[in-house]
Design a protein around this motif. Structure first.
Motif, PDB file in Angstrom:
ATOM      1  N   VAL A 145       9.752  -8.443 -16.721  1.00  0.00           N
ATOM      2  CA  VAL A 145      10.723  -7.360 -16.550  1.00  0.00           C
ATOM      3  C   VAL A 145      10.608  -6.754 -15.153  1.00  0.00           C
ATOM      4  N   LEU A 146       9.375  -6.497 -14.721  1.00  0.00           N
ATOM      5  CA  LEU A 146       9.178  -5.925 -13.390  1.00  0.00           C
ATOM      6  C   LEU A 146       9.644  -6.891 -12.304  1.00  0.00           C
ATOM      7  N   GLY A 147       9.322  -8.176 -12.466  1.00  0.00           N
ATOM      8  CA  GLY A 147       9.725  -9.156 -11.470  1.00  0.00           C
ATOM      9  C   GLY A 147      11.227  -9.286 -11.364  1.00  0.00           C
ATOM     10  N   VAL A 148      11.914  -9.338 -12.522  1.00  0.00           N
ATOM     11  CA  VAL A 148      13.373  -9.468 -12.513  1.00  0.00           C
ATOM     12  C   VAL A 148      14.026  -8.221 -11.920  1.00  0.00           C
ATOM     13  N   SER A 149      13.537  -7.043 -12.326  1.00  0.00           N
ATOM     14  CA  SER A 149      14.162  -5.801 -11.860  1.00  0.00           C
ATOM     15  C   SER A 149      13.963  -5.564 -10.372  1.00  0.00           C
ATOM     16  N   ASP A 150      12.869  -6.105  -9.810  1.00  0.00           N
ATOM     17  CA  ASP A 150      12.592  -5.892  -8.382  1.00  0.00           C
ATOM     18  C   ASP A 150      12.995  -7.078  -7.512  1.00  0.00           C
ATOM     19  N   LEU A 151      13.532  -8.117  -8.146  1.00  0.00           N
ATOM     20  CA  LEU A 151      13.792  -9.341  -7.393  1.00  0.00           C
ATOM     21  C   LEU A 151      14.780  -9.104  -6.254  1.00  0.00           C
ATOM     22  N   PHE A 152      15.790  -8.284  -6.496  1.00  0.00           N
ATOM     23  CA  PHE A 152      16.795  -8.026  -5.464  1.00  0.00           C
ATOM     24  C   PHE A 152      16.910  -6.540  -5.124  1.00  0.00           C
ATOM     25  N   ALA A 153      16.056  -5.721  -5.730  1.00  0.00           N
ATOM     26  CA  ALA A 153      16.120  -4.280  -5.478  1.00  0.00           C
ATOM     27  C   ALA A 153      15.373  -3.933  -4.192  1.00  0.00           C
ATOM     28  N   ARG A 154      15.864  -2.924  -3.492  1.00  0.00           N
ATOM     29  CA  ARG A 154      15.254  -2.472  -2.242  1.00  0.00           C
ATOM     30  C   ARG A 154      15.342  -0.951  -2.165  1.00  0.00           C
ATOM     31  N   ARG A 155      14.389  -0.372  -1.487  1.00  0.00           N
ATOM     32  CA  ARG A 155      14.518   1.023  -1.083  1.00  0.00           C
ATOM     33  C   ARG A 155      13.731   1.214   0.204  1.00  0.00           C
ATOM     34  N   THR A 156      14.149   2.168   0.991  1.00  0.00           N
ATOM     35  CA  THR A 156      13.520   2.412   2.289  1.00  0.00           C
ATOM     36  C   THR A 156      12.755   3.726   2.239  1.00  0.00           C
ATOM     37  N   ILE A 157      11.521   3.677   2.683  1.00  0.00           N
ATOM     38  CA  ILE A 157      10.712   4.888   2.765  1.00  0.00           C
ATOM     39  C   ILE A 157      10.305   5.101   4.218  1.00  0.00           C
ATOM     40  N   GLU A 158      10.115   6.349   4.580  1.00  0.00           N
ATOM     41  CA  GLU A 158       9.694   6.676   5.940  1.00  0.00           C
ATOM     42  C   GLU A 158       8.641   7.771   5.873  1.00  0.00           C
ATOM     43  N   GLY A 159       7.586   7.601   6.627  1.00  0.00           N
ATOM     44  CA  GLY A 159       6.534   8.604   6.623  1.00  0.00           C
ATOM     45  C   GLY A 159       5.394   8.213   7.540  1.00  0.00           C
ATOM     46  N   GLU A 160       4.322   8.983   7.457  1.00  0.00           N
ATOM     47  CA  GLU A 160       3.151   8.763   8.306  1.00  0.00           C
ATOM     48  C   GLU A 160       2.132   7.886   7.588  1.00  0.00           C
ATOM     49  N   VAL A 161       1.573   6.936   8.308  1.00  0.00           N
ATOM     50  CA  VAL A 161       0.490   6.116   7.768  1.00  0.00           C
ATOM     51  C   VAL A 161      -0.789   6.952   7.839  1.00  0.00           C
ATOM     52  N   VAL A 162      -1.215   7.459   6.681  1.00  0.00           N
ATOM     53  CA  VAL A 162      -2.386   8.339   6.667  1.00  0.00           C
ATOM     54  C   VAL A 162      -3.682   7.563   6.461  1.00  0.00           C
ATOM     55  N   ARG A 163      -3.593   6.375   5.897  1.00  0.00           N
ATOM     56  CA  ARG A 163      -4.768   5.524   5.757  1.00  0.00           C
ATOM     57  C   ARG A 163      -4.354   4.061   5.876  1.00  0.00           C
ATOM     58  N   ALA A 164      -5.148   3.301   6.612  1.00  0.00           N
ATOM     59  CA  ALA A 164      -4.995   1.848   6.702  1.00  0.00           C
ATOM     60  C   ALA A 164      -6.389   1.262   6.530  1.00  0.00           C
ATOM     61  N   ARG A 165      -6.585   0.555   5.441  1.00  0.00           N
ATOM     62  CA  ARG A 165      -7.919   0.081   5.099  1.00  0.00           C
ATOM     63  C   ARG A 165      -7.878  -1.370   4.625  1.00  0.00           C
ATOM     64  N   ILE A 166      -8.954  -2.101   4.923  1.00  0.00           N
ATOM     65  CA  ILE A 166      -9.185  -3.425   4.352  1.00  0.00           C
ATOM     66  C   ILE A 166     -10.359  -3.277   3.391  1.00  0.00           C
ATOM     67  N   LEU A 167     -10.102  -3.478   2.112  1.00  0.00           N
ATOM     68  CA  LEU A 167     -11.131  -3.299   1.091  1.00  0.00           C
ATOM     69  C   LEU A 167     -11.587  -4.655   0.574  1.00  0.00           C
ATOM     70  N   LYS A 168     -12.893  -4.802   0.467  1.00  0.00           N
ATOM     71  CA  LYS A 168     -13.471  -6.042  -0.033  1.00  0.00           C
ATOM     72  C   LYS A 168     -13.688  -5.946  -1.538  1.00  0.00           C
ATOM     73  N   ARG A 169     -13.677  -7.104  -2.190  1.00  0.00           N
ATOM     74  CA  ARG A 169     -13.961  -7.121  -3.618  1.00  0.00           C
ATOM     75  C   ARG A 169     -15.355  -6.538  -3.868  1.00  0.00           C
ATOM     76  N   GLY A 170     -15.431  -5.628  -4.830  1.00  0.00           N
ATOM     77  CA  GLY A 170     -16.709  -5.008  -5.162  1.00  0.00           C
ATOM     78  C   GLY A 170     -17.151  -3.943  -4.187  1.00  0.00           C
ATOM     79  N   HIS A 171     -16.201  -3.378  -3.406  1.00  0.00           N
ATOM     80  CA  HIS A 171     -16.602  -2.416  -2.377  1.00  0.00           C
ATOM     81  C   HIS A 171     -17.139  -1.116  -2.966  1.00  0.00           C
ATOM     82  N   ARG A 172     -16.838  -0.851  -4.232  1.00  0.00           N
ATOM     83  CA  ARG A 172     -17.337   0.375  -4.857  1.00  0.00           C
ATOM     84  C   ARG A 172     -18.785   0.242  -5.336  1.00  0.00           C
ATOM     85  N   LEU A 173     -19.290  -0.972  -5.394  1.00  0.00           N
ATOM     86  CA  LEU A 173     -20.655  -1.176  -5.867  1.00  0.00           C
ATOM     87  C   LEU A 173     -21.657  -0.678  -4.824  1.00  0.00           C
ATOM     88  N   PRO A 174     -22.861  -0.322  -5.246  1.00  0.00           N
ATOM     89  CA  PRO A 174     -23.894   0.049  -4.267  1.00  0.00           C
ATOM     90  C   PRO A 174     -24.125  -1.092  -3.276  1.00  0.00           C
TER      91      PRO A 174
END
Length: 624
Positions: free
Chosen positions: A401-430
């Motif tokens: 349902v999500l794939g079909v509904s978003d297949l041709f749908a679009r919307r434009t957002i504009e704003g400030e990039v407040v965070r840009a991060r590259i997260l690794k798998r398991g980054h929350r672990l000690p």
């Protein structure tokens, strides 16, 4: 020794069992322990001399608060130096500090501020950081974080090195560890840990796994662990920015320790807020530098920014927002086409499984060959599998349902990039758990860390919600944005898949753009290398100046096939190197330091034959 036999894995382990004699192990451990003692002597011999406080006093000297932090902190700059510098800038009327309702605000003075050329490089660094966060002329103090972990560490190291250089220029301190100390430290590592490493690699082997616990093996193992500790210590020495005292530095430190004792006995600064600089003037800055103004240190948090707590200027004024890196929407940030395909394929598979399981549990399948007890257990198991498969099937239907509904749908957002991060798998672990899981290589010999899955997150604040879900984006999209940019992105409305992004406004300058001060030893090493090569070149040029061919003509004045002499070629090369040194992309890099030493600090390289510019042009006949 008895053979191990049996399982091939056991045989492989057994074939690599050390068989170290106790005497050899004692020698290896003794060498390692001697290395620890030698490293301790090296550390102790370079330590600053203990300074006794002078008589209590309130007389402030000429040193800046950051230098006072260095002098009273064992000749090592710590975190107090940055907020102390902020307070000092306020006391000297470069900024104003106000507090209203528990919120501390900084306002940069423009027209009424003193001249900037009176500031040291590290004071300019702090003032520039404040200016980069202002809207109008003001900024909340809470905003003044110094970027993500790597950026903040680099910024503070550069600040520390600038303070150290100022102290050195005043004769208050000098480097604690020079090249000679580094050579000694790593020499100790080689001499102390080398024998244990050689014994472990070249020593005898046993085929009995129980020999791992022999005395000789344990001693060599302890020696290797000690060697690793020595490597860590040598690395710490190599990266250290620590200083040691001079006679003038010890005298200044004694005076400021006396000032600290007086301030501490009075006890008036511990609860004083940053805004009280209007009353206490520079005394509050020095109290902060000496660790006596805890409230100021809390109100001016120059620290690493938080991944999930951010400050945004999307609405034209600062406001605090929360960033979430996970969404309740299935497959958030994934292409609708991929979600649709996965949903259809997985749904078909689990649908068949669920249908078959319910057939078995409902008695539609003949189980007469089983006993009644077995039939009950099979029916129960099939029902459980059917329920689980049905739940997964519904999840797949949701993805479709999500794939079909978003297949041709679009919307434009504009704003400030407040965070840009590259997260690794398991980054929350000690971190120790992450190290255990991802260190070393896998069965194919590939690095586990390199193959660790990474996701790219971009959080865009549109200014209408204080809680933001970051978008999971492709690496190509991530490479187009920077934190602080104003962007316009085309996304799908339900899955949040970012199809394209457009930069509307570049980010303001931040701590990431601040100049980086290299380690002093790097500058010295590149300078020595450049000077040595320049000296060799000058010697070679002196030799060439007097060199002639068999007909007695100067080598440097002979022309090539293009009609250009070697002397002119050398001049062109010098000009190109000088132009390279002036390239803005090389400023504040080790290459620039190397070229400075190679060409000379005045930027006027010595050119072959400069004193012969008035000589007549060389002959260009056929014999030339």
């Amino acid at each position: 020794m008895s053979g191990s036999g049996g399982h091939p894995v056991v045989a492989t382990i057994a074939a690599n069992v050390w068989d170290i004699q106790p005497g050899v192990g004692f020698v290896a451990l003794a060498m390692a322990v001697a290395g620890v003692a030698a490293m301790g002597l090296l550390w102790r011999s370079t330590a600053p001399q203990r300074v006794e406080p002078g008589p209590p006093s309130m007389d402030l000297g000429d040193e800046t608060p950051a230098l006072v932090d260095l002098l009273t902190g064992g000749f090592d700059v710590d975190d107090d130096a940055v907020p102390a510098t902020v307070i000092d800038l306020a006391a000297r009327r470069y900024i104003d500090i106000d507090e209203l309702g528990g919120k501390v605000t900084l306002r940069v003075r423009r027209a009424s501020a003193p001249a900037r050329d009176e500031l040291t490089p590290y004071e300019q660094r702090v003032l520039t950081h404040i200016e980069q966060h202002t809207i109008g002329d003001t900024t909340p103090a809470d905003v003044l974080t110094i970027g993500p972990e790597g950026v903040s560490e680099r910024w503070f190291k550069s600040f520390t090195r600038e303070v150290n250089q100022h102290g050195q220029s005043l004769g208050l301190c000098h480097r604690r560890f020079d090249f000679e100390h580094l050579a000694m430290a790593w020499g100790i590592v080689v001499v102390a840990a080398g024998p244990a490493w050689l014994i472990a690699n070249l020593g005898g082997r046993s085929d009995d796994p129980s020999d791992w616990g022999s005395l000789g093996n344990l001693l060599v193992g302890l020696a290797l662990l000690t060697g690793l500790a020595l490597v860590w210590l040598a690395g710490t020495i190599s990266k250290s920015n620590r200083q040691t005292s001079t006679e003038a530095g010890r005298a200044a430190a004694a005076h400021w320790l006396g000032v600290r004792d007086h301030m501490r006995s009075v006890g008036e600064f511990d609860d004083k807020p940053a805004a009280s600089v209007a009353i206490w003037d520079r005394h509050l800055a020095y109290a902060t530098a000496m660790g006596l103004a805890r409230t100021v240190q809390r109100q001016l948090p120059f620290e690493t920014e938080h991944d999930r707590k951010a400050w945004s200027r999307a609405t034209g004024e600062w406001r605090r927002v929360t960033v979430r890196y996970q969404s309740l929407v299935p497959k958030w940030g994934t292409s609708p086409g991929k979600v649709l395909f996965e949903g259809l394929l997985q749904g078909a598979i689990v649908g068949v499984v669920a249908y078959g399981a319910f057939l078995v549990s409902s008695g539609e399948v003949d189980l007469s060959d089983l006993t009644d007890e077995q039939q009950r257990w099979v029916s129960f198991g099939a029902f459980a599998i059917g329920v689980f498969a049905a739940a997964v099937f519904l999840y797949c239907v949701l993805k479709v349902v999500l794939g079909v509904s978003d297949l041709f749908a679009r919307r434009t957002i504009e704003g400030e990039v407040v965070r840009a991060r590259i997260l690794k798998r398991g980054h929350r672990l000690p971190r120790i758990v992450q190290w255990a899981m991802y260190s070393g290589n896998d069965e194919q010999g590939m690095s586990k860390e390199r193959n660790r899955r990474r996701t790219h997150h971009v959080a865009i604040d549109q200014g209408d919600d204080d809680s933001i879900v970051s978008h999971v984006v492709r690496s190509q999209i991530y490479g187009q944005v920077r934190q602080g940019m104003i962007v316009r992105a085309v996304v799908t409305p339900r899955l949040g898949y970012v199809r394209e992004v457009e930069v509307v406004a570049a980010p303001r300058r931040s701590a990431a753009s601040a100049p980086t001060m290299r380690h002093e030893l790097i500058d010295e090493a590149t300078g020595r290398a450049g000077a040595a090569i320049a000296g060799s070149m000058q010697s070679a040029m002196s030799t060439l100046e007097g060199a002639t061919d068999e007909d007695g003509r100067p080598i440097l004045d002979q022309v090539d096939e293009d009609g250009v002499t070697m002397r002119e070629r050398l001049r062109e090369s010098n000009d190109q190197i000088a132009a390279l040194r002036d390239d803005p992309r090389l400023q504040n890099t080790p290459i620039a330091g190397f070229l400075d030493a190679f060409l000379g600090a005045d930027g006027s390289p010595s050119r072959a034959g400069d004193d012969d510019d008035d000589r007549s042009p060389p002959h260009t006949d056929a014999g030339a």
